[in-house]
Scaffold this active site. Structure first.
Site, PDB file in Angstrom:
ATOM      1  N   CYS A 118     -20.401  48.180 -64.399  1.00 27.08           N
ATOM      2  CA  CYS A 118     -19.305  47.044 -64.235  1.00 27.08           C
ATOM      3  C   CYS A 118     -18.586  46.825 -62.970  1.00 27.08           C
ATOM      4  O   CYS A 118     -18.320  45.963 -62.426  1.00 27.08           O
ATOM      5  CB  CYS A 118     -18.655  46.767 -65.495  1.00 27.08           C
ATOM      6  SG  CYS A 118     -17.696  48.077 -65.807  1.00 27.08           S
ATOM      7  N   CYS A 126     -21.828  45.531 -67.735  1.00 30.22           N
ATOM      8  CA  CYS A 126     -22.122  46.720 -67.755  1.00 30.22           C
ATOM      9  C   CYS A 126     -23.505  47.007 -67.731  1.00 30.22           C
ATOM     10  O   CYS A 126     -23.703  48.335 -67.415  1.00 30.22           O
ATOM     11  CB  CYS A 126     -21.471  47.431 -68.958  1.00 30.22           C
ATOM     12  SG  CYS A 126     -19.684  47.153 -69.187  1.00 30.22           S
ATOM     13  N   LYS A 191     -16.773  52.468 -78.709  1.00 32.51           N
ATOM     14  CA  LYS A 191     -15.854  51.736 -77.798  1.00 32.51           C
ATOM     15  C   LYS A 191     -15.893  50.141 -78.280  1.00 32.51           C
ATOM     16  O   LYS A 191     -17.069  49.434 -78.325  1.00 32.51           O
ATOM     17  CB  LYS A 191     -16.521  51.865 -76.408  1.00 32.51           C
ATOM     18  CG  LYS A 191     -15.882  50.833 -75.391  1.00 32.51           C
ATOM     19  CD  LYS A 191     -16.213  51.087 -73.896  1.00 32.51           C
ATOM     20  CE  LYS A 191     -15.819  50.313 -73.027  1.00 32.51           C
ATOM     21  NZ  LYS A 191     -15.958  50.540 -71.550  1.00 32.51           N
ATOM     22  N   GLU A 229     -22.278  54.757 -84.742  1.00 33.82           N
ATOM     23  CA  GLU A 229     -22.295  55.066 -83.319  1.00 33.82           C
ATOM     24  C   GLU A 229     -22.107  56.507 -83.101  1.00 33.82           C
ATOM     25  O   GLU A 229     -22.963  56.893 -82.056  1.00 33.82           O
ATOM     26  CB  GLU A 229     -21.301  54.129 -82.679  1.00 33.82           C
ATOM     27  CG  GLU A 229     -21.801  52.548 -82.534  1.00 33.82           C
ATOM     28  CD  GLU A 229     -22.590  52.246 -81.261  1.00 33.82           C
ATOM     29  OE1 GLU A 229     -23.062  53.151 -80.546  1.00 33.82           O
ATOM     30  OE2 GLU A 229     -22.967  51.100 -80.991  1.00 33.82           O
ATOM     31  N   LYS A 244     -12.180  54.577 -78.584  1.00 35.58           N
ATOM     32  CA  LYS A 244     -11.589  53.759 -77.589  1.00 35.58           C
ATOM     33  C   LYS A 244     -11.366  52.395 -77.960  1.00 35.58           C
ATOM     34  O   LYS A 244     -12.343  51.932 -78.326  1.00 35.58           O
ATOM     35  CB  LYS A 244     -12.391  54.089 -75.974  1.00 35.58           C
ATOM     36  CG  LYS A 244     -11.892  52.969 -74.959  1.00 35.58           C
ATOM     37  CD  LYS A 244     -12.872  52.980 -73.906  1.00 35.58           C
ATOM     38  CE  LYS A 244     -12.127  52.325 -72.922  1.00 35.58           C
ATOM     39  NZ  LYS A 244     -12.754  51.917 -71.853  1.00 35.58           N
ATOM     40  N   SER A 270      -5.662  51.034 -70.737  1.00 42.31           N
ATOM     41  CA  SER A 270      -4.691  50.388 -69.737  1.00 42.31           C
ATOM     42  C   SER A 270      -3.764  49.386 -70.486  1.00 42.31           C
ATOM     43  O   SER A 270      -2.601  49.412 -70.014  1.00 42.31           O
ATOM     44  CB  SER A 270      -5.370  49.852 -68.729  1.00 42.31           C
ATOM     45  OG  SER A 270      -6.417  48.463 -69.393  1.00 42.31           O
ATOM     46  N   TYR A 309      -3.389  57.502 -68.681  1.00 40.99           N
ATOM     47  CA  TYR A 309      -2.320  57.119 -67.570  1.00 40.99           C
ATOM     48  C   TYR A 309      -1.137  57.760 -67.667  1.00 40.99           C
ATOM     49  O   TYR A 309      -0.559  57.693 -66.646  1.00 40.99           O
ATOM     50  CB  TYR A 309      -2.394  55.628 -67.226  1.00 40.99           C
ATOM     51  CG  TYR A 309      -3.729  54.962 -67.323  1.00 40.99           C
ATOM     52  CD1 TYR A 309      -4.652  55.002 -66.223  1.00 40.99           C
ATOM     53  CD2 TYR A 309      -4.365  54.340 -68.553  1.00 40.99           C
ATOM     54  CE1 TYR A 309      -5.665  54.636 -66.034  1.00 40.99           C
ATOM     55  CE2 TYR A 309      -5.444  53.824 -68.409  1.00 40.99           C
ATOM     56  CZ  TYR A 309      -6.097  53.857 -67.170  1.00 40.99           C
ATOM     57  OH  TYR A 309      -7.726  53.455 -67.356  1.00 40.99           O
TER      58      TYR A 309
HETATM   59  C1  PBG Z   1     -15.944  50.435 -67.887  1.00 40.47           C
HETATM   60  C2  PBG Z   1     -14.720  50.891 -68.481  1.00 40.47           C
HETATM   61  C3  PBG Z   1     -13.638  50.252 -69.016  1.00 40.47           C
HETATM   62  C4  PBG Z   1     -12.746  51.107 -69.424  1.00 40.47           C
HETATM   63  C5  PBG Z   1     -13.328  52.293 -69.227  1.00 40.47           C
HETATM   64  N1  PBG Z   1     -14.438  52.263 -68.649  1.00 40.47           N
HETATM   65  C6  PBG Z   1     -13.549  48.798 -69.376  1.00 40.47           C
HETATM   66  C7  PBG Z   1     -14.362  47.674 -69.957  1.00 40.47           C
HETATM   67  O1  PBG Z   1     -15.280  48.248 -70.614  1.00 40.47           O
HETATM   68  O2  PBG Z   1     -14.245  46.616 -69.789  1.00 40.47           O
HETATM   69  C8  PBG Z   1     -11.393  50.592 -69.884  1.00 40.47           C
HETATM   70  C9  PBG Z   1     -10.430  51.532 -69.712  1.00 40.47           C
HETATM   71  C10 PBG Z   1      -8.955  50.974 -69.800  1.00 40.47           C
HETATM   72  O3  PBG Z   1      -8.643  49.805 -70.149  1.00 40.47           O
HETATM   73  O4  PBG Z   1      -7.898  51.854 -69.426  1.00 40.47           O
HETATM   74  N2  PBG Z   1     -17.067  49.946 -68.709  1.00 40.47           N
HETATM   75 ZN    ZN Z   2     -18.744  48.730 -67.809  1.00 38.66          ZN
END
Ligand code: PBG
Ligand code: ZN
Length: 322
Positions: A118, A126, A191, A229, A244, A270, A309
């Protein structure tokens, strides 16, 4: 009446009784690497987080080394994007160059690379796109190519975050064929399609150009499916499986830890970071105490590895204490 308070009397006995203890090695610190020179760009929604060009990485890598954090996870911001995300598997791609630089100058730092397209695709999804559809099987060879290319550059571990079905098996086979049987896979297994990724998409320039990621990432309502999963990824050969985001999904993490004996990782994402930093900046919460409480909860729920982070700050506070 049983007197629980006997074992809470003062700091000495409380620290003896502590069941969960954080260690800097528990943490993996995400780093955003960008093309260009002399760049250290602050990410507005993530105070303390920056996009670094390769020549500016030393500053953060020295801190990582000194605080004894377990490892880093790299995200690349390429110079240009195309529908196939070709910079994700280019020999001189930004992430490949960052890996080579770190390997050469900081060989003691453990390097995990995020495997996903992505940040590299012009449409921001992705996987490969046809019309409005995100193609599953057509995406697998690209992810495999990216993983092999980054292993060649010197990455220690690959972490697929794309959520295509069958990618762990495809990547495992590709790595083995290319002579990288010793490179482990940490799968983003459960995820969820989460609003908590908002600030990351600003930091990594990976906002999808149309639609959303709900046809591949999971519905936040589904705990049972999360276990399926995870089971599938273990079956396909994942060495570490991940849940996650973290805080709103600690029930999933805990259940996974009771169900599977595979090592578990959790990604403190994040948006979770942004909320803590925003409240702390307003003086509404005690940042240090909140962060340590959150990270302790993640470990207590069963995480062996915490991607966060807060890693550099938290490891620094832990050093000050001893
Ligand atoms: C990429 C990816 C993402 C995150 C980690 N790898 C973003 C998404 O899937 O949109 C999110 C990490 C975060 O929010 O700190 N696929
Ligand atoms: Zn991605």
């Amino acid at each position: 009446m049983y007197r629980f308070r006997r074992l809470r009397k003062d700091e000495r006995i409380r620290s003896i009784m502590q069941e969960t203890r954080l260690h800097p090695k528990d943490f993996i610190y995400p780093i955003f690497v960008t093309e260009g020179d002399n760049i250290k760009n602050p990410v507005a929604s993530m105070p303390g987080v920056y996009q670094y060009s390769v020549d500016k990485l030393d500053e953060i890598l020295v801190q990582i080394r000194e605080t004894g954090i377990g490892g880093i996870m790299l995200f690349g911001l390429p110079a240009y994007k195309d529908p196939e995300g070709s910079q994700a598997y280019a020999e001189d791609g930004i992430t490949q160059r960052a890996v080579r630089f770190i390997k050469e100058n900081y060989p003691e730092i453990y390097i995990v690379v995020d495997i996903c397209l992505c940040e590299y695709t012009s449409h921001g999804h992705c996987g490969m796109v046809c019309g409005n559809e995100i193609l599953n099987d057509k995406t697998l060879p690209y992810l495999t190519r990216m993983a092999v290319s980054l292993a060649e550059a010197g990455a220690d571990m690959v972490a697929p975050s794309d959520m295509m079905d069958g990618r762990v098996e495809a990547i495992r086979e590709g790595l083995d064929k290319a002579g990288f049987a010793q490179i482990p896979i940490m799968a983003y297994s459960a995820k969820f399609a989460s609003a908590y990724y908002g600030p990351f998409r600003e930091a990594a320039h990976s906002v999808p150009g149309f639609g959303d990621r709900k046809s591949y990432q999971m519905d936040c309502a589904n705990g049972q499916e999360a276990l399926r999963e995870i089971a599938a990824d273990i079956e396909e050969g994942a060495d570490i499986v991940m849940v996650k985001p973290a805080l709103a999904y600690l029930d999933v993490l805990k259940e996974a830890s009771l169900t599977f004996d595979a090592p578990l990782a959790v990604y403190n994402v994040s948006g979770e970071y942004a909320m803590v930093k925003a409240a702390a900046a307003n003086g509404w919460i005690d940042e240090q105490r909140i962060v340590m409480e959150n990270l302790t909860a993640m470990k207590r729920a069963g995480a062996k590895i915490i991607i966060t982070y807060h890693a550099v700050d938290a490891a620094g506070w832990m050093q000050e204490r001893v």
